[in-house]
Scaffold this motif. Sequence first.
Motif, PDB file in Angstrom:
ATOM      1  N   ILE A  96       0.851  -1.189   0.000  1.00  0.00           N
ATOM      2  CA  ILE A  96       0.000   0.000   0.000  1.00  0.00           C
ATOM      3  C   ILE A  96       0.886   1.239   0.000  1.00  0.00           C
ATOM      4  O   ILE A  96       2.054   1.173   0.377  1.00  0.00           O
ATOM      5  CB  ILE A  96      -0.978   0.050   1.201  1.00  0.00           C
ATOM      6  N   GLU A  97       0.317   2.356  -0.417  1.00  0.00           N
ATOM      7  CA  GLU A  97       1.016   3.643  -0.382  1.00  0.00           C
ATOM      8  C   GLU A  97       0.373   4.465   0.733  1.00  0.00           C
ATOM      9  O   GLU A  97      -0.636   5.133   0.526  1.00  0.00           O
ATOM     10  CB  GLU A  97       0.912   4.340  -1.737  1.00  0.00           C
ATOM     11  N   THR A  98       0.966   4.368   1.900  1.00  0.00           N
ATOM     12  CA  THR A  98       0.364   4.992   3.087  1.00  0.00           C
ATOM     13  C   THR A  98       0.196   6.502   2.937  1.00  0.00           C
ATOM     14  O   THR A  98      -0.744   7.081   3.486  1.00  0.00           O
ATOM     15  CB  THR A  98       1.206   4.687   4.334  1.00  0.00           C
ATOM     16  N   ASP A  99       1.103   7.130   2.178  1.00  0.00           N
ATOM     17  CA  ASP A  99       1.012   8.585   2.013  1.00  0.00           C
ATOM     18  C   ASP A  99      -0.121   8.996   1.080  1.00  0.00           C
ATOM     19  O   ASP A  99      -0.435  10.187   0.957  1.00  0.00           O
ATOM     20  CB  ASP A  99       2.347   9.140   1.490  1.00  0.00           C
ATOM     21  N   LEU A 100      -0.777   8.014   0.438  1.00  0.00           N
ATOM     22  CA  LEU A 100      -1.866   8.333  -0.491  1.00  0.00           C
ATOM     23  C   LEU A 100      -3.218   7.823  -0.002  1.00  0.00           C
ATOM     24  O   LEU A 100      -4.191   7.843  -0.759  1.00  0.00           O
ATOM     25  CB  LEU A 100      -1.557   7.773  -1.884  1.00  0.00           C
ATOM     26  N   ILE A 101      -3.275   7.374   1.246  1.00  0.00           N
ATOM     27  CA  ILE A 101      -4.549   6.885   1.783  1.00  0.00           C
ATOM     28  C   ILE A 101      -5.587   8.005   1.815  1.00  0.00           C
ATOM     29  O   ILE A 101      -6.740   7.824   1.412  1.00  0.00           O
ATOM     30  CB  ILE A 101      -4.348   6.267   3.180  1.00  0.00           C
ATOM     31  N   ASP A 102      -5.195   9.184   2.283  1.00  0.00           N
ATOM     32  CA  ASP A 102      -6.131  10.319   2.310  1.00  0.00           C
ATOM     33  C   ASP A 102      -6.555  10.716   0.897  1.00  0.00           C
ATOM     34  O   ASP A 102      -7.722  11.087   0.657  1.00  0.00           O
ATOM     35  CB  ASP A 102      -5.501  11.521   3.017  1.00  0.00           C
ATOM     36  N   THR A 103      -5.618  10.630  -0.043  1.00  0.00           N
ATOM     37  CA  THR A 103      -5.931  10.950  -1.439  1.00  0.00           C
ATOM     38  C   THR A 103      -6.954   9.971  -1.989  1.00  0.00           C
ATOM     39  O   THR A 103      -7.904  10.355  -2.684  1.00  0.00           O
ATOM     40  CB  THR A 103      -4.655  10.916  -2.291  1.00  0.00           C
ATOM     41  N   ALA A 104      -6.769   8.685  -1.677  1.00  0.00           N
ATOM     42  CA  ALA A 104      -7.720   7.663  -2.117  1.00  0.00           C
ATOM     43  C   ALA A 104      -9.102   7.939  -1.530  1.00  0.00           C
ATOM     44  O   ALA A 104     -10.124   7.810  -2.227  1.00  0.00           O
ATOM     45  CB  ALA A 104      -7.233   6.279  -1.708  1.00  0.00           C
ATOM     46  N   SER A 105      -9.149   8.344  -0.261  1.00  0.00           N
ATOM     47  CA  SER A 105     -10.427   8.701   0.367  1.00  0.00           C
ATOM     48  C   SER A 105     -11.091   9.845  -0.375  1.00  0.00           C
ATOM     49  O   SER A 105     -12.315   9.839  -0.601  1.00  0.00           O
ATOM     50  CB  SER A 105     -10.213   9.106   1.835  1.00  0.00           C
ATOM     51  N   GLY A 106     -10.280  10.841  -0.769  1.00  0.00           N
ATOM     52  CA  GLY A 106     -10.804  11.984  -1.503  1.00  0.00           C
ATOM     53  C   GLY A 106     -11.374  11.596  -2.851  1.00  0.00           C
ATOM     54  O   GLY A 106     -12.415  12.118  -3.283  1.00  0.00           O
ATOM     55  N   ILE A 107     -10.705  10.677  -3.552  1.00  0.00           N
ATOM     56  CA  ILE A 107     -11.187  10.217  -4.861  1.00  0.00           C
ATOM     57  C   ILE A 107     -12.523   9.494  -4.700  1.00  0.00           C
ATOM     58  O   ILE A 107     -13.464   9.716  -5.476  1.00  0.00           O
ATOM     59  CB  ILE A 107     -10.139   9.301  -5.529  1.00  0.00           C
ATOM     60  N   MET A 108     -12.626   8.657  -3.662  1.00  0.00           N
ATOM     61  CA  MET A 108     -13.892   7.936  -3.434  1.00  0.00           C
ATOM     62  C   MET A 108     -15.010   8.902  -3.069  1.00  0.00           C
ATOM     63  O   MET A 108     -16.155   8.746  -3.521  1.00  0.00           O
ATOM     64  CB  MET A 108     -13.691   6.875  -2.349  1.00  0.00           C
ATOM     65  N   ALA A 109     -14.691   9.918  -2.276  1.00  0.00           N
ATOM     66  CA  ALA A 109     -15.696  10.919  -1.904  1.00  0.00           C
ATOM     67  C   ALA A 109     -16.166  11.703  -3.125  1.00  0.00           C
ATOM     68  O   ALA A 109     -17.366  11.970  -3.298  1.00  0.00           O
ATOM     69  CB  ALA A 109     -15.125  11.867  -0.855  1.00  0.00           C
ATOM     70  N   HIS A 110     -15.225  12.053  -3.987  1.00  0.00           N
ATOM     71  CA  HIS A 110     -15.555  12.791  -5.218  1.00  0.00           C
ATOM     72  C   HIS A 110     -16.457  11.951  -6.115  1.00  0.00           C
ATOM     73  O   HIS A 110     -17.414  12.454  -6.718  1.00  0.00           O
ATOM     74  CB  HIS A 110     -14.257  13.160  -5.946  1.00  0.00           C
ATOM     75  N   ALA A 111     -16.139  10.645  -6.199  1.00  0.00           N
ATOM     76  CA  ALA A 111     -16.963   9.745  -7.010  1.00  0.00           C
ATOM     77  C   ALA A 111     -18.390   9.677  -6.462  1.00  0.00           C
ATOM     78  O   ALA A 111     -19.360   9.709  -7.229  1.00  0.00           O
ATOM     79  CB  ALA A 111     -16.330   8.357  -7.049  1.00  0.00           C
ATOM     80  N   ARG A 112     -18.512   9.599  -5.152  1.00  0.00           N
ATOM     81  CA  ARG A 112     -19.854   9.554  -4.544  1.00  0.00           C
ATOM     82  C   ARG A 112     -20.632  10.834  -4.843  1.00  0.00           C
ATOM     83  O   ARG A 112     -21.821  10.801  -5.172  1.00  0.00           O
ATOM     84  CB  ARG A 112     -19.738   9.348  -3.030  1.00  0.00           C
ATOM     85  N   GLU A 113     -19.948  11.971  -4.733  1.00  0.00           N
ATOM     86  CA  GLU A 113     -20.593  13.259  -5.003  1.00  0.00           C
ATOM     87  C   GLU A 113     -21.133  13.329  -6.430  1.00  0.00           C
ATOM     88  O   GLU A 113     -22.188  13.921  -6.687  1.00  0.00           O
ATOM     89  CB  GLU A 113     -19.593  14.395  -4.785  1.00  0.00           C
ATOM     90  N   LYS A 114     -20.404  12.734  -7.366  1.00  0.00           N
ATOM     91  CA  LYS A 114     -20.794  12.798  -8.776  1.00  0.00           C
ATOM     92  C   LYS A 114     -21.702  11.646  -9.187  1.00  0.00           C
ATOM     93  O   LYS A 114     -22.103  11.557 -10.352  1.00  0.00           O
ATOM     94  CB  LYS A 114     -19.532  12.806  -9.659  1.00  0.00           C
ATOM     95  N   GLY A 115     -22.012  10.759  -8.237  1.00  0.00           N
ATOM     96  CA  GLY A 115     -22.871   9.627  -8.558  1.00  0.00           C
ATOM     97  C   GLY A 115     -22.184   8.562  -9.389  1.00  0.00           C
ATOM     98  O   GLY A 115     -22.842   7.781 -10.101  1.00  0.00           O
ATOM     99  N   ILE A 116     -20.858   8.507  -9.305  1.00  0.00           N
ATOM    100  CA  ILE A 116     -20.083   7.516 -10.058  1.00  0.00           C
ATOM    101  C   ILE A 116     -19.978   6.237  -9.229  1.00  0.00           C
ATOM    102  O   ILE A 116     -19.631   6.276  -8.042  1.00  0.00           O
ATOM    103  CB  ILE A 116     -18.666   8.057 -10.374  1.00  0.00           C
ATOM    104  N   ASN A 117     -20.264   5.116  -9.847  1.00  0.00           N
ATOM    105  CA  ASN A 117     -20.159   3.823  -9.189  1.00  0.00           C
ATOM    106  C   ASN A 117     -18.687   3.404  -9.174  1.00  0.00           C
ATOM    107  O   ASN A 117     -18.117   3.086 -10.217  1.00  0.00           O
ATOM    108  CB  ASN A 117     -21.005   2.790  -9.932  1.00  0.00           C
ATOM    109  N   LEU A 118     -18.042   3.451  -7.999  1.00  0.00           N
ATOM    110  CA  LEU A 118     -16.633   3.074  -7.881  1.00  0.00           C
ATOM    111  C   LEU A 118     -16.555   1.713  -7.204  1.00  0.00           C
ATOM    112  O   LEU A 118     -16.955   1.557  -6.048  1.00  0.00           O
ATOM    113  CB  LEU A 118     -15.858   4.125  -7.085  1.00  0.00           C
ATOM    114  N   LEU A 119     -16.074   0.714  -7.939  1.00  0.00           N
ATOM    115  CA  LEU A 119     -16.031  -0.661  -7.448  1.00  0.00           C
ATOM    116  C   LEU A 119     -14.631  -1.050  -7.005  1.00  0.00           C
ATOM    117  O   LEU A 119     -13.657  -0.864  -7.758  1.00  0.00           O
ATOM    118  CB  LEU A 119     -16.502  -1.627  -8.539  1.00  0.00           C
ATOM    119  N   LEU A 120     -14.529  -1.610  -5.806  1.00  0.00           N
ATOM    120  CA  LEU A 120     -13.285  -2.140  -5.265  1.00  0.00           C
ATOM    121  C   LEU A 120     -13.435  -3.641  -5.020  1.00  0.00           C
ATOM    122  O   LEU A 120     -14.566  -4.150  -4.940  1.00  0.00           O
ATOM    123  CB  LEU A 120     -12.937  -1.440  -3.943  1.00  0.00           C
ATOM    124  N   PRO A 121     -12.332  -4.362  -4.866  1.00  0.00           N
ATOM    125  CA  PRO A 121     -12.437  -5.798  -4.587  1.00  0.00           C
ATOM    126  C   PRO A 121     -13.177  -6.061  -3.278  1.00  0.00           C
ATOM    127  O   PRO A 121     -13.054  -5.306  -2.310  1.00  0.00           O
ATOM    128  CB  PRO A 121     -10.973  -6.242  -4.473  1.00  0.00           C
TER     129      PRO A 121
END
Length: 391
Positions: A238-263
Amino acid sequence: MKSVRDLDVSGKTLFIRVDYNLPMDDQGNISDDNRIRATLELITYLIEKKSKLILASHLGRPKGGRDKKFSLKPAAVRLSELLNMPVAFAEDCIGDAVKKQVQALEPGQILMLENLRFHEEEKKNDPDFSKALADLCDVYVNDAFAVSHRDQASVTGITRYAKSSAAGFLLEKEVRSYYDSVEHPKKPLIVVIGGAKVSSKLAALENMLKFVDCMIIGGAMANTFLAANGVDTKGSMIETDLIDTASGIMAHAREKGINLLLPSDLVVADRFDKDAQSRTVSLNEIPDGWMALDVGPESAKRFANAIASAGTIVWNGPMGVFEMGPFAAGTQAVADAIAGSSAFSVVGGGDTGLAAKQCGITEKVSYISTGGGAFLHMMEGKVLPGVAALE
Protein backbone atom coordinates in the motif's frame (compact mmCIF):
# COMPACT_ATOMS: atom_id res chain seq x y z
CA MET A 1 -3.12 17.66 -36.64
CA LYS A 2 -2.18 17.75 -40.29
CA SER A 3 -2.27 14.24 -41.70
CA VAL A 4 0.29 12.82 -44.09
CA ARG A 5 -2.74 12.01 -46.26
CA ASP A 6 -3.17 15.77 -46.77
CA LEU A 7 0.29 16.22 -48.29
CA ASP A 8 1.68 15.71 -51.76
CA VAL A 9 4.46 13.24 -50.90
CA SER A 10 5.19 11.91 -54.37
CA GLY A 11 8.95 11.87 -54.92
CA LYS A 12 9.54 13.60 -51.56
CA THR A 13 11.96 12.40 -48.89
CA LEU A 14 10.07 11.61 -45.67
CA PHE A 15 11.61 11.24 -42.22
CA ILE A 16 9.25 8.90 -40.35
CA ARG A 17 9.60 8.59 -36.58
CA VAL A 18 8.45 5.07 -35.80
CA ASP A 19 8.48 3.11 -32.55
CA TYR A 20 10.62 0.05 -33.15
CA ASN A 21 11.58 -0.29 -29.48
CA LEU A 22 11.15 -4.04 -29.82
CA PRO A 23 11.50 -6.82 -27.24
CA MET A 24 14.61 -8.88 -27.95
CA ASP A 25 15.71 -12.28 -26.64
CA ASP A 26 19.16 -13.07 -25.21
CA GLN A 27 20.47 -13.89 -28.69
CA GLY A 28 19.48 -10.49 -30.08
CA ASN A 29 16.46 -11.81 -32.00
CA ILE A 30 13.14 -9.95 -32.12
CA SER A 31 10.62 -11.75 -29.90
CA ASP A 32 7.58 -9.66 -30.91
CA ASP A 33 7.33 -7.70 -34.18
CA ASN A 34 3.89 -6.14 -33.60
CA ARG A 35 5.32 -2.61 -33.48
CA ILE A 36 6.77 -3.09 -36.95
CA ARG A 37 3.53 -4.56 -38.26
CA ALA A 38 1.62 -1.56 -36.87
CA THR A 39 3.52 0.73 -39.29
CA LEU A 40 3.12 -1.36 -42.44
CA GLU A 41 -0.07 0.39 -43.57
CA LEU A 42 1.68 3.77 -43.64
CA ILE A 43 4.89 2.44 -45.19
CA THR A 44 3.00 0.60 -47.95
CA TYR A 45 0.92 3.71 -48.68
CA LEU A 46 4.03 5.86 -49.02
CA ILE A 47 5.83 3.31 -51.19
CA GLU A 48 2.84 3.40 -53.55
CA LYS A 49 3.11 7.20 -53.55
CA LYS A 50 6.75 6.85 -54.68
CA SER A 51 8.10 8.58 -51.59
CA LYS A 52 11.66 8.11 -50.37
CA LEU A 53 11.47 6.81 -46.81
CA ILE A 54 13.81 7.35 -43.86
CA LEU A 55 12.75 5.38 -40.76
CA ALA A 56 14.07 6.42 -37.36
CA SER A 57 13.55 4.98 -33.89
CA HIS A 58 15.17 4.31 -30.55
CA LEU A 59 15.70 0.88 -29.01
CA GLY A 60 16.23 0.31 -25.31
CA ARG A 61 18.23 2.59 -23.06
CA PRO A 62 21.83 2.59 -24.29
CA LYS A 63 24.29 4.36 -22.02
CA GLY A 64 27.37 6.12 -23.27
CA GLY A 65 26.98 5.90 -27.04
CA ARG A 66 26.92 2.91 -29.39
CA ASP A 67 26.05 -0.52 -28.04
CA LYS A 68 25.61 -3.39 -30.48
CA LYS A 69 22.88 -5.06 -28.43
CA PHE A 70 20.71 -1.98 -28.99
CA SER A 71 21.25 -1.82 -32.75
CA LEU A 72 18.19 -1.44 -34.98
CA LYS A 73 19.69 -3.63 -37.69
CA PRO A 74 17.49 -6.63 -36.74
CA ALA A 75 14.45 -4.36 -37.16
CA ALA A 76 15.59 -3.44 -40.67
CA VAL A 77 15.99 -7.13 -41.51
CA ARG A 78 12.54 -7.99 -40.15
CA LEU A 79 10.87 -5.08 -41.98
CA SER A 80 12.53 -6.24 -45.20
CA GLU A 81 11.07 -9.72 -44.66
CA LEU A 82 7.58 -8.38 -43.97
CA LEU A 83 7.61 -6.09 -47.03
CA ASN A 84 9.46 -8.60 -49.22
CA MET A 85 11.77 -5.86 -50.45
CA PRO A 86 15.21 -4.47 -49.52
CA VAL A 87 15.53 -2.09 -46.56
CA ALA A 88 18.86 -0.28 -46.48
CA PHE A 89 20.52 0.36 -43.11
CA ALA A 90 22.60 3.33 -41.99
CA GLU A 91 25.27 2.83 -39.31
CA ASP A 92 24.35 6.19 -37.76
CA CYS A 93 21.41 8.62 -37.81
CA ILE A 94 23.27 11.86 -38.71
CA GLY A 95 26.48 12.75 -40.52
CA ASP A 96 27.87 12.88 -44.04
CA ALA A 97 27.67 9.13 -44.65
CA VAL A 98 23.98 9.13 -43.76
CA LYS A 99 23.35 12.14 -46.01
CA LYS A 100 24.92 10.27 -48.95
CA GLN A 101 22.70 7.25 -48.32
CA VAL A 102 19.62 9.50 -48.20
CA GLN A 103 20.62 11.25 -51.42
CA ALA A 104 21.02 7.87 -53.12
CA LEU A 105 17.44 6.81 -52.34
CA GLU A 106 15.15 6.24 -55.29
CA PRO A 107 11.35 6.71 -55.07
CA GLY A 108 9.80 3.83 -53.14
CA GLN A 109 13.02 2.88 -51.36
CA ILE A 110 13.60 2.70 -47.59
CA LEU A 111 16.55 3.57 -45.39
CA MET A 112 16.48 2.74 -41.68
CA LEU A 113 18.71 4.80 -39.40
CA GLU A 114 20.67 3.46 -36.45
CA ASN A 115 19.37 3.94 -32.90
CA LEU A 116 18.65 7.62 -32.22
CA ARG A 117 19.61 7.20 -28.57
CA PHE A 118 23.20 6.37 -29.49
CA HIS A 119 23.35 10.18 -29.39
CA GLU A 120 22.58 11.67 -25.97
CA GLU A 121 21.34 14.78 -27.79
CA GLU A 122 18.18 12.86 -28.73
CA LYS A 123 16.79 12.69 -25.18
CA LYS A 124 18.09 16.19 -24.42
CA ASN A 125 16.14 17.58 -27.39
CA ASP A 126 19.29 19.30 -28.59
CA PRO A 127 18.54 21.95 -31.28
CA ASP A 128 21.59 21.14 -33.43
CA PHE A 129 20.77 17.43 -33.38
CA SER A 130 17.11 18.19 -34.19
CA LYS A 131 18.18 20.33 -37.15
CA ALA A 132 20.56 17.65 -38.40
CA LEU A 133 17.68 15.18 -38.49
CA ALA A 134 15.37 17.67 -40.20
CA ASP A 135 18.00 18.44 -42.85
CA LEU A 136 17.67 14.87 -44.11
CA CYS A 137 14.09 15.27 -45.32
CA ASP A 138 11.39 17.27 -47.08
CA VAL A 139 8.64 16.10 -44.72
CA TYR A 140 8.65 14.90 -41.12
CA VAL A 141 6.02 12.31 -40.12
CA ASN A 142 5.35 11.25 -36.53
CA ASP A 143 3.97 7.71 -36.44
CA ALA A 144 5.35 6.88 -32.99
CA PHE A 145 2.47 7.33 -30.55
CA ALA A 146 4.36 5.41 -27.84
CA VAL A 147 6.98 8.17 -27.51
CA SER A 148 4.75 11.16 -28.25
CA HIS A 149 4.60 12.02 -24.54
CA ARG A 150 8.36 12.68 -24.73
CA ASP A 151 9.82 16.10 -25.50
CA GLN A 152 12.76 14.80 -27.51
CA ALA A 153 14.62 15.73 -30.67
CA SER A 154 12.98 13.23 -33.03
CA VAL A 155 9.53 13.85 -31.55
CA THR A 156 9.22 17.61 -31.02
CA GLY A 157 12.56 19.27 -31.78
CA ILE A 158 12.66 18.21 -35.43
CA THR A 159 9.31 19.92 -36.15
CA ARG A 160 10.92 23.33 -35.56
CA TYR A 161 13.25 22.81 -38.54
CA ALA A 162 11.43 20.46 -40.92
CA LYS A 163 9.88 22.09 -43.98
CA SER A 164 6.60 20.32 -43.27
CA SER A 165 5.32 18.04 -40.49
CA ALA A 166 2.36 15.66 -40.27
CA ALA A 167 0.87 12.75 -38.37
CA GLY A 168 1.14 9.19 -39.61
CA PHE A 169 -1.70 6.68 -39.72
CA LEU A 170 -0.91 5.02 -36.39
CA LEU A 171 -0.66 8.29 -34.47
CA GLU A 172 -3.98 9.43 -35.96
CA LYS A 173 -5.62 6.13 -35.01
CA GLU A 174 -4.32 6.25 -31.43
CA VAL A 175 -5.46 9.81 -30.78
CA ARG A 176 -8.85 9.18 -32.38
CA SER A 177 -9.41 6.04 -30.28
CA TYR A 178 -8.76 8.02 -27.10
CA TYR A 179 -11.19 10.81 -27.96
CA ASP A 180 -13.83 8.31 -29.10
CA SER A 181 -13.51 6.28 -25.90
CA VAL A 182 -13.02 8.98 -23.26
CA GLU A 183 -14.10 12.44 -24.34
CA HIS A 184 -16.90 11.44 -26.73
CA PRO A 185 -17.93 7.95 -25.58
CA LYS A 186 -21.09 5.97 -26.03
CA LYS A 187 -22.51 5.85 -22.51
CA PRO A 188 -22.14 4.36 -20.01
CA LEU A 189 -18.36 4.71 -19.94
CA ILE A 190 -16.70 2.14 -17.69
CA VAL A 191 -13.02 2.49 -16.86
CA VAL A 192 -11.05 -0.43 -15.44
CA ILE A 193 -7.84 0.69 -13.75
CA GLY A 194 -5.28 -1.59 -12.14
CA GLY A 195 -1.56 -2.00 -11.75
CA ALA A 196 0.80 -1.53 -8.86
CA LYS A 197 0.69 2.07 -7.67
CA VAL A 198 -1.91 4.77 -7.13
CA SER A 199 0.89 7.33 -7.49
CA SER A 200 1.57 6.33 -11.09
CA LYS A 201 -2.09 6.76 -12.07
CA LEU A 202 -3.28 9.39 -9.61
CA ALA A 203 -3.66 12.13 -12.22
CA ALA A 204 -5.49 9.73 -14.54
CA LEU A 205 -7.88 8.66 -11.76
CA GLU A 206 -8.72 12.27 -10.91
CA ASN A 207 -9.15 13.31 -14.54
CA MET A 208 -11.30 10.31 -15.44
CA LEU A 209 -13.84 11.30 -12.80
CA LYS A 210 -14.87 14.04 -15.26
CA PHE A 211 -15.99 11.46 -17.79
CA VAL A 212 -16.78 8.04 -16.31
CA ASP A 213 -20.04 6.47 -15.18
CA CYS A 214 -18.35 3.55 -13.43
CA MET A 215 -14.76 3.07 -12.27
CA ILE A 216 -13.38 -0.36 -11.39
CA ILE A 217 -10.14 -0.40 -9.40
CA GLY A 218 -8.06 -3.55 -9.01
CA GLY A 219 -4.43 -4.60 -8.78
CA ALA A 220 -2.13 -3.61 -5.95
CA MET A 221 -3.36 -0.03 -6.20
CA ALA A 222 -6.74 -1.21 -4.88
CA ASN A 223 -5.03 -2.02 -1.55
CA THR A 224 -4.54 1.69 -0.84
CA PHE A 225 -8.24 2.33 -1.45
CA LEU A 226 -9.18 -0.62 0.77
CA ALA A 227 -6.92 0.75 3.50
CA ALA A 228 -8.72 4.10 3.14
CA ASN A 229 -11.93 2.18 3.87
CA GLY A 230 -10.44 0.78 7.05
CA VAL A 231 -9.40 -2.64 5.72
CA ASP A 232 -6.22 -4.09 7.26
CA THR A 233 -4.45 -5.42 4.16
CA LYS A 234 -1.68 -6.95 6.33
CA GLY A 235 1.46 -7.56 4.22
CA SER A 236 -0.04 -6.17 1.00
CA MET A 237 1.63 -3.35 -0.86
CA ILE A 238 0.00 0.00 0.00
CA GLU A 239 1.02 3.64 -0.38
CA THR A 240 0.36 4.99 3.09
CA ASP A 241 1.01 8.59 2.01
CA LEU A 242 -1.87 8.33 -0.49
CA ILE A 243 -4.55 6.88 1.78
CA ASP A 244 -6.13 10.32 2.31
CA THR A 245 -5.93 10.95 -1.44
CA ALA A 246 -7.72 7.66 -2.12
CA SER A 247 -10.43 8.70 0.37
CA GLY A 248 -10.80 11.98 -1.50
CA ILE A 249 -11.19 10.22 -4.86
CA MET A 250 -13.89 7.94 -3.43
CA ALA A 251 -15.70 10.92 -1.90
CA HIS A 252 -15.55 12.79 -5.22
CA ALA A 253 -16.96 9.74 -7.01
CA ARG A 254 -19.85 9.55 -4.54
CA GLU A 255 -20.59 13.26 -5.00
CA LYS A 256 -20.79 12.80 -8.78
CA GLY A 257 -22.87 9.63 -8.56
CA ILE A 258 -20.08 7.52 -10.06
CA ASN A 259 -20.16 3.82 -9.19
CA LEU A 260 -16.63 3.07 -7.88
CA LEU A 261 -16.03 -0.66 -7.45
CA LEU A 262 -13.28 -2.14 -5.26
CA PRO A 263 -12.44 -5.80 -4.59
CA SER A 264 -14.66 -7.59 -2.06
CA ASP A 265 -12.42 -10.65 -1.85
CA LEU A 266 -8.76 -11.28 -2.61
CA VAL A 267 -6.33 -13.99 -3.59
CA VAL A 268 -3.53 -13.73 -1.01
CA ALA A 269 -0.16 -15.42 -0.66
CA ASP A 270 2.48 -15.84 2.01
CA ARG A 271 5.16 -14.43 -0.29
CA PHE A 272 5.62 -12.86 -3.73
CA ASP A 273 6.31 -16.06 -5.65
CA LYS A 274 4.41 -18.22 -8.14
CA ASP A 275 5.00 -21.22 -5.86
CA ALA A 276 3.81 -19.44 -2.72
CA GLN A 277 1.01 -20.74 -0.54
CA SER A 278 -2.17 -18.96 -1.62
CA ARG A 279 -5.85 -18.84 -0.78
CA THR A 280 -8.97 -16.80 -1.50
CA VAL A 281 -10.22 -14.76 1.45
CA SER A 282 -12.72 -12.05 2.29
CA LEU A 283 -11.35 -8.61 3.14
CA ASN A 284 -11.32 -9.27 6.91
CA GLU A 285 -9.65 -12.69 6.66
CA ILE A 286 -6.16 -11.86 5.36
CA PRO A 287 -3.62 -13.82 7.45
CA ASP A 288 -0.92 -11.84 9.21
CA GLY A 289 2.02 -11.16 6.91
CA TRP A 290 0.23 -12.38 3.78
CA MET A 291 -0.22 -10.15 0.73
CA ALA A 292 -2.94 -9.63 -1.88
CA LEU A 293 -1.78 -10.63 -5.35
CA ASP A 294 -5.08 -10.80 -7.25
CA VAL A 295 -8.75 -9.94 -6.90
CA GLY A 296 -10.92 -12.87 -5.81
CA PRO A 297 -13.60 -14.67 -7.86
CA GLU A 298 -16.49 -12.78 -6.22
CA SER A 299 -14.81 -9.46 -7.13
CA ALA A 300 -14.11 -10.65 -10.66
CA LYS A 301 -17.77 -11.61 -11.08
CA ARG A 302 -18.95 -8.19 -9.80
CA PHE A 303 -16.53 -6.44 -12.15
CA ALA A 304 -17.64 -8.57 -15.10
CA ASN A 305 -21.32 -7.86 -14.39
CA ALA A 306 -20.60 -4.11 -14.38
CA ILE A 307 -18.64 -4.36 -17.64
CA ALA A 308 -21.58 -6.13 -19.30
CA SER A 309 -23.63 -2.91 -19.12
CA ALA A 310 -20.98 -0.71 -20.78
CA GLY A 311 -21.36 1.38 -23.91
CA THR A 312 -17.62 2.14 -23.89
CA ILE A 313 -14.79 0.43 -21.97
CA VAL A 314 -11.29 1.72 -21.26
CA TRP A 315 -8.91 -0.75 -19.59
CA ASN A 316 -5.54 0.29 -18.18
CA GLY A 317 -3.77 -2.01 -15.72
CA PRO A 318 -4.08 -5.68 -14.68
CA MET A 319 -6.12 -6.89 -11.71
CA GLY A 320 -3.23 -8.81 -10.16
CA VAL A 321 0.18 -10.36 -10.79
CA PHE A 322 -1.05 -11.86 -14.06
CA GLU A 323 2.46 -13.01 -15.03
CA MET A 324 2.21 -15.69 -12.30
CA GLY A 325 -0.36 -18.39 -13.07
CA PRO A 326 -1.94 -18.63 -9.58
CA PHE A 327 -2.66 -14.88 -9.62
CA ALA A 328 -3.91 -14.41 -13.20
CA ALA A 329 -7.58 -15.38 -12.81
CA GLY A 330 -8.84 -11.89 -11.92
CA THR A 331 -7.21 -10.31 -14.95
CA GLN A 332 -8.46 -13.15 -17.16
CA ALA A 333 -12.04 -12.70 -15.93
CA VAL A 334 -12.00 -8.96 -16.62
CA ALA A 335 -10.38 -9.53 -20.02
CA ASP A 336 -13.03 -12.10 -20.95
CA ALA A 337 -15.81 -9.71 -19.89
CA ILE A 338 -14.35 -6.94 -22.04
CA ALA A 339 -13.91 -9.31 -24.99
CA GLY A 340 -17.50 -10.53 -24.62
CA SER A 341 -18.97 -7.03 -24.55
CA SER A 342 -20.44 -5.34 -27.60
CA ALA A 343 -19.13 -1.99 -26.29
CA PHE A 344 -16.36 -0.01 -27.97
CA SER A 345 -13.30 -1.15 -26.02
CA VAL A 346 -9.85 0.38 -25.78
CA VAL A 347 -6.94 -1.35 -24.05
CA GLY A 348 -4.04 0.80 -22.85
CA GLY A 349 -0.61 -0.33 -23.98
CA GLY A 350 2.32 -1.53 -21.90
CA ASP A 351 1.46 -4.16 -19.27
CA THR A 352 -2.22 -4.00 -20.18
CA GLY A 353 -1.44 -4.88 -23.79
CA LEU A 354 0.67 -7.82 -22.58
CA ALA A 355 -2.16 -8.92 -20.30
CA ALA A 356 -4.64 -8.76 -23.19
CA LYS A 357 -2.31 -10.90 -25.29
CA GLN A 358 -1.78 -13.45 -22.51
CA CYS A 359 -5.54 -13.62 -21.96
CA GLY A 360 -6.13 -14.28 -25.66
CA ILE A 361 -8.43 -11.32 -26.36
CA THR A 362 -6.36 -9.20 -28.74
CA GLU A 363 -8.67 -9.98 -31.66
CA LYS A 364 -11.82 -9.41 -29.60
CA VAL A 365 -11.40 -5.79 -28.49
CA SER A 366 -11.89 -2.66 -30.57
CA TYR A 367 -8.41 -1.23 -30.14
CA ILE A 368 -5.17 -1.97 -28.30
CA SER A 369 -2.89 1.02 -27.86
CA THR A 370 0.77 0.69 -28.79
CA GLY A 371 1.94 3.04 -26.02
CA GLY A 372 1.33 2.60 -22.31
CA GLY A 373 2.97 5.82 -21.13
CA ALA A 374 1.48 7.94 -23.90
CA PHE A 375 -1.98 6.45 -23.36
CA LEU A 376 -1.77 7.17 -19.62
CA HIS A 377 -0.57 10.71 -20.42
CA MET A 378 -3.81 11.30 -22.35
CA MET A 379 -5.90 9.69 -19.59
CA GLU A 380 -4.43 12.36 -17.32
CA GLY A 381 -6.01 14.99 -19.59
CA LYS A 382 -2.69 16.17 -20.97
CA VAL A 383 -1.85 17.03 -24.56
CA LEU A 384 0.94 14.89 -25.99
CA PRO A 385 3.98 17.06 -26.82
CA GLY A 386 4.48 15.07 -30.02
CA VAL A 387 0.93 15.88 -31.11
CA ALA A 388 1.09 19.54 -30.05
CA ALA A 389 4.28 19.93 -32.12
CA LEU A 390 2.34 18.97 -35.26
CA GLU A 391 -0.49 21.44 -34.70
